[in-house]
Design a protein around this motif. Structure first.
Motif, PDB file in Angstrom:
ATOM      1  N   ASP A 140       3.102  55.728 -41.058  1.00  0.00           N
ATOM      2  CA  ASP A 140       1.805  56.093 -40.482  1.00  0.00           C
ATOM      3  C   ASP A 140       1.914  57.423 -39.736  1.00  0.00           C
ATOM      4  O   ASP A 140       1.040  58.281 -39.848  1.00  0.00           O
ATOM      5  N   PHE A 141       2.991  57.585 -38.999  1.00  0.00           N
ATOM      6  CA  PHE A 141       3.213  58.825 -38.258  1.00  0.00           C
ATOM      7  C   PHE A 141       3.525  59.974 -39.219  1.00  0.00           C
ATOM      8  O   PHE A 141       3.030  61.083 -39.046  1.00  0.00           O
ATOM      9  N   GLU A 142       4.330  59.699 -40.215  1.00  0.00           N
ATOM     10  CA  GLU A 142       4.698  60.729 -41.190  1.00  0.00           C
ATOM     11  C   GLU A 142       3.475  61.238 -41.950  1.00  0.00           C
ATOM     12  O   GLU A 142       3.384  62.425 -42.271  1.00  0.00           O
ATOM     13  N   MET A 143       2.513  60.341 -42.217  1.00  0.00           N
ATOM     14  CA  MET A 143       1.290  60.751 -42.903  1.00  0.00           C
ATOM     15  C   MET A 143       0.575  61.844 -42.101  1.00  0.00           C
ATOM     16  O   MET A 143       0.150  62.862 -42.654  1.00  0.00           O
ATOM     17  N   LEU A 144       0.474  61.652 -40.790  1.00  0.00           N
ATOM     18  CA  LEU A 144      -0.181  62.663 -39.961  1.00  0.00           C
ATOM     19  C   LEU A 144       0.663  63.932 -39.872  1.00  0.00           C
ATOM     20  O   LEU A 144       0.119  65.047 -39.885  1.00  0.00           O
ATOM     21  N   MET A 145       1.949  63.784 -39.811  1.00  0.00           N
ATOM     22  CA  MET A 145       2.819  64.966 -39.737  1.00  0.00           C
ATOM     23  C   MET A 145       2.725  65.783 -41.027  1.00  0.00           C
ATOM     24  O   MET A 145       2.747  67.011 -40.989  1.00  0.00           O
ATOM     25  N   GLU A 146       2.564  65.095 -42.152  1.00  0.00           N
ATOM     26  CA  GLU A 146       2.383  65.805 -43.424  1.00  0.00           C
ATOM     27  C   GLU A 146       1.062  66.568 -43.458  1.00  0.00           C
ATOM     28  O   GLU A 146       0.922  67.549 -44.182  1.00  0.00           O
ATOM     29  N   GLU A 147       0.088  66.125 -42.675  1.00  0.00           N
ATOM     30  CA  GLU A 147      -1.198  66.819 -42.574  1.00  0.00           C
ATOM     31  C   GLU A 147      -1.130  67.977 -41.584  1.00  0.00           C
ATOM     32  O   GLU A 147      -2.116  68.675 -41.378  1.00  0.00           O
ATOM     33  N   GLY A 148       0.026  68.137 -40.932  1.00  0.00           N
ATOM     34  CA  GLY A 148       0.212  69.259 -40.026  1.00  0.00           C
ATOM     35  C   GLY A 148       0.164  68.925 -38.550  1.00  0.00           C
ATOM     36  O   GLY A 148       0.245  69.813 -37.705  1.00  0.00           O
ATOM     37  N   PHE A 149       0.016  67.649 -38.208  1.00  0.00           N
ATOM     38  CA  PHE A 149      -0.004  67.256 -36.805  1.00  0.00           C
ATOM     39  C   PHE A 149       1.424  67.187 -36.275  1.00  0.00           C
ATOM     40  O   PHE A 149       2.329  66.715 -36.952  1.00  0.00           O
ATOM     41  N   THR A 150       1.607  67.637 -35.031  1.00  0.00           N
ATOM     42  CA  THR A 150       2.918  67.546 -34.393  1.00  0.00           C
ATOM     43  C   THR A 150       3.062  66.177 -33.729  1.00  0.00           C
ATOM     44  O   THR A 150       2.063  65.460 -33.549  1.00  0.00           O
ATOM     45  N   GLN A 151       4.276  65.858 -33.327  1.00  0.00           N
ATOM     46  CA  GLN A 151       4.480  64.594 -32.616  1.00  0.00           C
ATOM     47  C   GLN A 151       3.686  64.574 -31.309  1.00  0.00           C
ATOM     48  O   GLN A 151       3.136  63.547 -30.928  1.00  0.00           O
ATOM     49  N   GLU A 152       3.605  65.719 -30.642  1.00  0.00           N
ATOM     50  CA  GLU A 152       2.831  65.803 -29.401  1.00  0.00           C
ATOM     51  C   GLU A 152       1.349  65.549 -29.664  1.00  0.00           C
ATOM     52  O   GLU A 152       0.682  64.865 -28.873  1.00  0.00           O
ATOM     53  N   GLU A 153       0.836  66.069 -30.754  1.00  0.00           N
ATOM     54  CA  GLU A 153      -0.570  65.843 -31.098  1.00  0.00           C
ATOM     55  C   GLU A 153      -0.822  64.385 -31.475  1.00  0.00           C
ATOM     56  O   GLU A 153      -1.885  63.834 -31.167  1.00  0.00           O
ATOM     57  N   ILE A 154       0.135  63.754 -32.105  1.00  0.00           N
ATOM     58  CA  ILE A 154      -0.019  62.337 -32.445  1.00  0.00           C
ATOM     59  C   ILE A 154      -0.068  61.497 -31.170  1.00  0.00           C
ATOM     60  O   ILE A 154      -0.878  60.568 -31.053  1.00  0.00           O
ATOM     61  N   VAL A 155       0.753  61.842 -30.192  1.00  0.00           N
ATOM     62  CA  VAL A 155       0.697  61.145 -28.900  1.00  0.00           C
ATOM     63  C   VAL A 155      -0.676  61.374 -28.261  1.00  0.00           C
ATOM     64  O   VAL A 155      -1.272  60.456 -27.674  1.00  0.00           O
ATOM     65  N   GLU A 156      -1.204  62.571 -28.406  1.00  0.00           N
ATOM     66  CA  GLU A 156      -2.540  62.880 -27.884  1.00  0.00           C
ATOM     67  C   GLU A 156      -3.606  62.023 -28.582  1.00  0.00           C
ATOM     68  O   GLU A 156      -4.531  61.512 -27.933  1.00  0.00           O
ATOM     69  N   ILE A 157      -3.476  61.847 -29.886  1.00  0.00           N
ATOM     70  CA  ILE A 157      -4.395  60.976 -30.642  1.00  0.00           C
ATOM     71  C   ILE A 157      -4.340  59.557 -30.078  1.00  0.00           C
ATOM     72  O   ILE A 157      -5.372  58.919 -29.851  1.00  0.00           O
ATOM     73  N   ILE A 158      -3.139  59.061 -29.841  1.00  0.00           N
ATOM     74  CA  ILE A 158      -2.969  57.699 -29.308  1.00  0.00           C
ATOM     75  C   ILE A 158      -3.583  57.597 -27.915  1.00  0.00           C
ATOM     76  O   ILE A 158      -4.233  56.589 -27.586  1.00  0.00           O
ATOM     77  N   ALA A 159      -3.429  58.634 -27.097  1.00  0.00           N
ATOM     78  CA  ALA A 159      -4.032  58.628 -25.763  1.00  0.00           C
ATOM     79  C   ALA A 159      -5.554  58.552 -25.851  1.00  0.00           C
ATOM     80  O   ALA A 159      -6.199  57.858 -25.054  1.00  0.00           O
ATOM     81  N   VAL A 160      -6.141  59.230 -26.837  1.00  0.00           N
ATOM     82  CA  VAL A 160      -7.600  59.187 -27.018  1.00  0.00           C
ATOM     83  C   VAL A 160      -8.022  57.784 -27.477  1.00  0.00           C
ATOM     84  O   VAL A 160      -9.031  57.247 -27.005  1.00  0.00           O
ATOM     85  N   ILE A 161      -7.259  57.181 -28.378  1.00  0.00           N
ATOM     86  CA  ILE A 161      -7.551  55.810 -28.816  1.00  0.00           C
ATOM     87  C   ILE A 161      -7.529  54.871 -27.617  1.00  0.00           C
ATOM     88  O   ILE A 161      -8.425  54.036 -27.434  1.00  0.00           O
ATOM     89  N   ASP A 162      -6.510  55.016 -26.783  1.00  0.00           N
ATOM     90  CA  ASP A 162      -6.369  54.172 -25.599  1.00  0.00           C
ATOM     91  C   ASP A 162      -7.529  54.387 -24.631  1.00  0.00           C
ATOM     92  O   ASP A 162      -8.092  53.433 -24.089  1.00  0.00           O
ATOM     93  N   LEU A 163      -7.909  55.631 -24.418  1.00  0.00           N
ATOM     94  CA  LEU A 163      -9.046  55.937 -23.550  1.00  0.00           C
ATOM     95  C   LEU A 163     -10.317  55.273 -24.083  1.00  0.00           C
ATOM     96  O   LEU A 163     -11.064  54.642 -23.330  1.00  0.00           O
ATOM     97  N   ALA A 164     -10.551  55.415 -25.379  1.00  0.00           N
ATOM     98  CA  ALA A 164     -11.742  54.807 -25.987  1.00  0.00           C
ATOM     99  C   ALA A 164     -11.746  53.302 -25.796  1.00  0.00           C
ATOM    100  O   ALA A 164     -12.771  52.709 -25.431  1.00  0.00           O
ATOM    101  N   THR A 165     -10.605  52.683 -26.019  1.00  0.00           N
ATOM    102  CA  THR A 165     -10.512  51.221 -25.877  1.00  0.00           C
ATOM    103  C   THR A 165     -10.808  50.802 -24.441  1.00  0.00           C
ATOM    104  O   THR A 165     -11.553  49.836 -24.211  1.00  0.00           O
ATOM    105  N   MET A 166     -10.265  51.526 -23.478  1.00  0.00           N
ATOM    106  CA  MET A 166     -10.520  51.214 -22.069  1.00  0.00           C
ATOM    107  C   MET A 166     -12.013  51.300 -21.756  1.00  0.00           C
ATOM    108  O   MET A 166     -12.596  50.383 -21.172  1.00  0.00           O
ATOM    109  N   PHE A 167     -12.652  52.391 -22.190  1.00  0.00           N
ATOM    110  CA  PHE A 167     -14.081  52.546 -21.917  1.00  0.00           C
ATOM    111  C   PHE A 167     -14.923  51.549 -22.714  1.00  0.00           C
ATOM    112  O   PHE A 167     -15.969  51.111 -22.232  1.00  0.00           O
TER     113      PHE A 167
END
Length: 186
Positions: A140-167
């Motif tokens: 799942d992570f490799e799929m995003l990295m193949e699209e050009g996302f960095t590991q830091e950006e993937i962590v940022e995506i997860i943080a946004v998912i978490d924020l959305a879930t909280m709200f």
């Protein structure tokens, strides 16, 4: 039964007003939304929720329209009416290439809409991470990295998912009414 009370600007403490002011300055809004006013009775909660939202959405390297789309997708999947309407409105105001029908169609991942690839690839990741975070694989992570996302950006995506879930939990549990500017989106 109304499950929440609103603290309007003129009723707010000095500390809460400072958060309201920061919200309006940061977002360019001329009013304070219901979700923030529902926290206004506690300047500590108001600040904590706003700082989390501001830090997640308005910093980092991912573009704001993508972050808003992530929040919209998570919220729509969770059936979170308030967050779905709010963030659909945000996506549409930030990305003029999209319309409401595009957003609704986007929720069906099999739909092959003519959207930027990063919206599509992130949507698949978001769906899985929001529904089954313990089932995420290296692939799942490799799929995003193949699209050009960095590991830091993937962590940022997860943080946004978490924020959305909280709200989503916060706004749905309280049954927050929609702000007038979001009613039209639904």
């Amino acid at each position: 039964m109304k499950r929440y009370l609103l603290t309007d600007y003129d009723q707010a403490s000095k500390e809460t007003k400072a958060v309201y002011d920061d919200y309006m300055r940061t977002t360019g809004s001329e009013s304070v939304p219901i979700w923030l006013r529902s926290l206004g009775h506690s300047s500590e909660l108001t600040r904590a929720y706003w700082e989390r939202a501001k830090g997640t959405l308005f910093s980092g390297s991912l573009p704001l329209p993508l972050k808003e789309m992530i929040v919209y997708v998570v919220s729509a999947r969770h059936g979170a009416r308030y967050c779905s309407a709010c963030h659909a409105q945000s996506v549409l105001s930030l990305d003029k290439t999209l319309n409401l029908e595009d957003l609704q169609a986007f929720l069906h991942t099999e739909n092959d809409m003519d959207l930027p690839v990063y919206y599509k690839s992130v949507s698949k990741f978001v769906d899985k991470a929001a529904a089954e975070p313990n089932c995420m694989t290296d692939e799942d992570f490799e799929m995003l990295m193949e699209e050009g996302f960095t590991q830091e950006e993937i962590v940022e995506i997860i943080a946004v998912i978490d924020l959305a879930t909280m709200f989503n939990v916060y706004t749905s549990t309280l049954g927050l009414d929609l702000d007038p500017e979001y009613e039209a989106i639904l």
